[in-house]
Write an enzyme that holds these catalytic residues in place. Sequence first.
Site, PDB file in Angstrom:
ATOM      1  N   GLU A   1     138.359  33.899   8.790  1.00  0.00           N
ATOM      2  CA  GLU A   1     137.434  33.218   7.983  1.00  0.00           C
ATOM      3  C   GLU A   1     138.321  32.813   6.737  1.00  0.00           C
ATOM      4  O   GLU A   1     139.029  33.290   6.501  1.00  0.00           O
ATOM      5  CB  GLU A   1     136.557  34.322   7.316  1.00  0.00           C
TER       6      GLU A   1
ATOM      7  N   GLU B   1     139.066  36.616   5.496  1.00  0.00           N
ATOM      8  CA  GLU B   1     138.779  37.951   6.004  1.00  0.00           C
ATOM      9  C   GLU B   1     138.996  37.705   7.547  1.00  0.00           C
ATOM     10  O   GLU B   1     138.539  36.659   7.794  1.00  0.00           O
ATOM     11  CB  GLU B   1     137.618  38.791   5.662  1.00  0.00           C
TER      12      GLU B   1
ATOM     13  N   GLY C   1     128.378  41.918   3.120  1.00  0.00           N
ATOM     14  CA  GLY C   1     126.944  41.529   2.810  1.00  0.00           C
ATOM     15  C   GLY C   1     126.648  41.300   1.193  1.00  0.00           C
ATOM     16  O   GLY C   1     125.628  41.242   0.898  1.00  0.00           O
TER      17      GLY C   1
ATOM     18  N   ILE D   1     137.542  30.227  -6.056  1.00  0.00           N
ATOM     19  CA  ILE D   1     137.620  28.894  -5.591  1.00  0.00           C
ATOM     20  C   ILE D   1     136.183  28.195  -5.793  1.00  0.00           C
ATOM     21  O   ILE D   1     135.197  28.292  -5.196  1.00  0.00           O
ATOM     22  CB  ILE D   1     137.592  28.941  -3.945  1.00  0.00           C
TER      23      ILE D   1
ATOM     24  N   ARG E   1     134.924  41.204  15.740  1.00  0.00           N
ATOM     25  CA  ARG E   1     133.963  41.299  16.576  1.00  0.00           C
ATOM     26  C   ARG E   1     133.285  40.056  17.121  1.00  0.00           C
ATOM     27  O   ARG E   1     133.712  38.925  16.411  1.00  0.00           O
ATOM     28  CB  ARG E   1     132.761  42.405  15.816  1.00  0.00           C
TER      29      ARG E   1
ATOM     30  N   ASN F   1     136.880  39.039  11.107  1.00  0.00           N
ATOM     31  CA  ASN F   1     135.933  39.686  11.717  1.00  0.00           C
ATOM     32  C   ASN F   1     136.498  40.019  12.927  1.00  0.00           C
ATOM     33  O   ASN F   1     136.630  39.345  13.867  1.00  0.00           O
ATOM     34  CB  ASN F   1     134.520  38.952  11.638  1.00  0.00           C
TER      35      ASN F   1
ATOM     36  N   LYS G   1     124.429  34.285   5.805  1.00  0.00           N
ATOM     37  CA  LYS G   1     124.590  33.152   6.227  1.00  0.00           C
ATOM     38  C   LYS G   1     122.874  32.641   6.805  1.00  0.00           C
ATOM     39  O   LYS G   1     122.375  33.759   7.320  1.00  0.00           O
ATOM     40  CB  LYS G   1     125.364  33.026   7.485  1.00  0.00           C
TER      41      LYS G   1
ATOM     42  N   LYS H   1     136.025  41.854  -5.837  1.00  0.00           N
ATOM     43  CA  LYS H   1     135.328  42.299  -4.473  1.00  0.00           C
ATOM     44  C   LYS H   1     135.572  43.624  -3.943  1.00  0.00           C
ATOM     45  O   LYS H   1     136.925  44.188  -4.396  1.00  0.00           O
ATOM     46  CB  LYS H   1     136.354  41.305  -3.389  1.00  0.00           C
TER      47      LYS H   1
ATOM     48  N   ARG I   1     118.938  30.547  11.715  1.00  0.00           N
ATOM     49  CA  ARG I   1     118.517  31.962  12.050  1.00  0.00           C
ATOM     50  C   ARG I   1     117.088  32.134  11.565  1.00  0.00           C
ATOM     51  O   ARG I   1     116.967  32.083  10.284  1.00  0.00           O
ATOM     52  CB  ARG I   1     119.535  32.860  10.925  1.00  0.00           C
TER      53      ARG I   1
END
Length: 449
Positions: free
Chosen positions: A275, A288, A164, A203, A292, A290, A237, A158, A336
């Site tokens: 997360e 992680e 993204g 995982i 926001r 976020n 997502k 990573k 979405r």
Amino acid sequence: MFKKILIANRGEIALRVIRTCKEMGIKTVAVYSTADAESLHVRFADEAVCIGPAPSNLSYLKISNIIAAAEITNADAIHPGYGFLSENAKFSKICEEHDIKFIGASPDMINKMGDKATAKATMRAAGVPCVPGSEGIIKDYKECLKLAKEIGFPVMLKATAGGGGKGMRAVWKEADLEPAWESARKEADASFGNDGMYMEKLIEEPRHIEIQIVGDSSGKACHLSERDCSVQRRHQKLTEETPSPFMTDTLRKKMGDAAVKAAEYIKYEGAGTVEFLVDKHRNFYFMEMNTRIQVEHPITEQVIDYDLIREQILVAAGVPISGKNYFPQLHSIECRINAEDPYHNFRPSPGKITNLHAPGGHGIRIDTHVYSGYTIPPNYDSMIAKLITTAQTREEAINKMKRALDEFVIEGIKTTIPFHRQLMDHPDYIEGNYTTKFMEDFKMKPLDA
């Protein structure tokens, strides 16, 4: 309380913030690029300032233009929404230097949690379960190979500055490690100007479940339960729900407690998400944080009757939180709706909307900035609406979503409405039997099927 808030964003999230500000009696300033002059957030704000041409780097990412807009309109706070500058430590710092309150995380907090390797080390120190992997950034391929052998394949490379899905590579055997290492670093450098990499154990059969948290200036935090975000395509997502069909009461308490522990350890102020990856045995690992508001925040609002934007503004103004943890009383699903063609590999479909009919009825919420006659610019993210259904049970929420999708008419462009309609009929989705790998096997049925 703030007198005037500038929203440093566009589209539905800008409109979402404007609505809450109006309800709180706070004046609003919209900023917009030339491509967004006809967007609803521009129409509904008290004031609007053009900050540049269509490209993001010349408008929504241009810090000097946004600060200038705040100063000429006498805005005393800036809400960054999500994306763009919402997790930019430099922007948060410049707001601070100009005596403008940044409604989000502090520069130090963004730096701590924005770099994934640093965030993971911080969470380990806080006692939050983490995926086995590198302690920090891997210095070279030799160290990469040594670590992969210690952890055991499969592993995930990573980018430390990633997002993204950029700079991510799953590696299942040693022979594939070096080419994956090289290509991931090149992609990360091209996307973020930073080729730093770290490694985690991959995982298997993972679910992506996040915990919504809110912290105040005194260091107190609470959680607002979970959202299951496992239905993803290329790490983006597509739909989310709460509560997660995979969750148990015991697991919810453990994950909620871990998220609050994480937030309080770093004295987090504002709304954010912790997360987690959850394996098939319901072991969970920090992924992680976020710092926001999230795209999918409405489903949390629906199941606990709680305005997260309002809470963000209150916390930023120094109002303490109650400290109470919240648990879902209803079931809510978000789809979405993107301007993409699901029958042709989800390719973008910008253009003019010639006709729009939105669904309605009990338990239906739509967050959108588009309307009939609106032209979707090709310059930004393809999401044009969020369709949210809320009901007493998951089965009822799915049935409500089917009905709402059938009613939702958007003509002139292609959208992901047909994909979501097929998803709601998929046996594995109906059973709640899905992981982050779900879309790898999903195939759209032909139009005439």
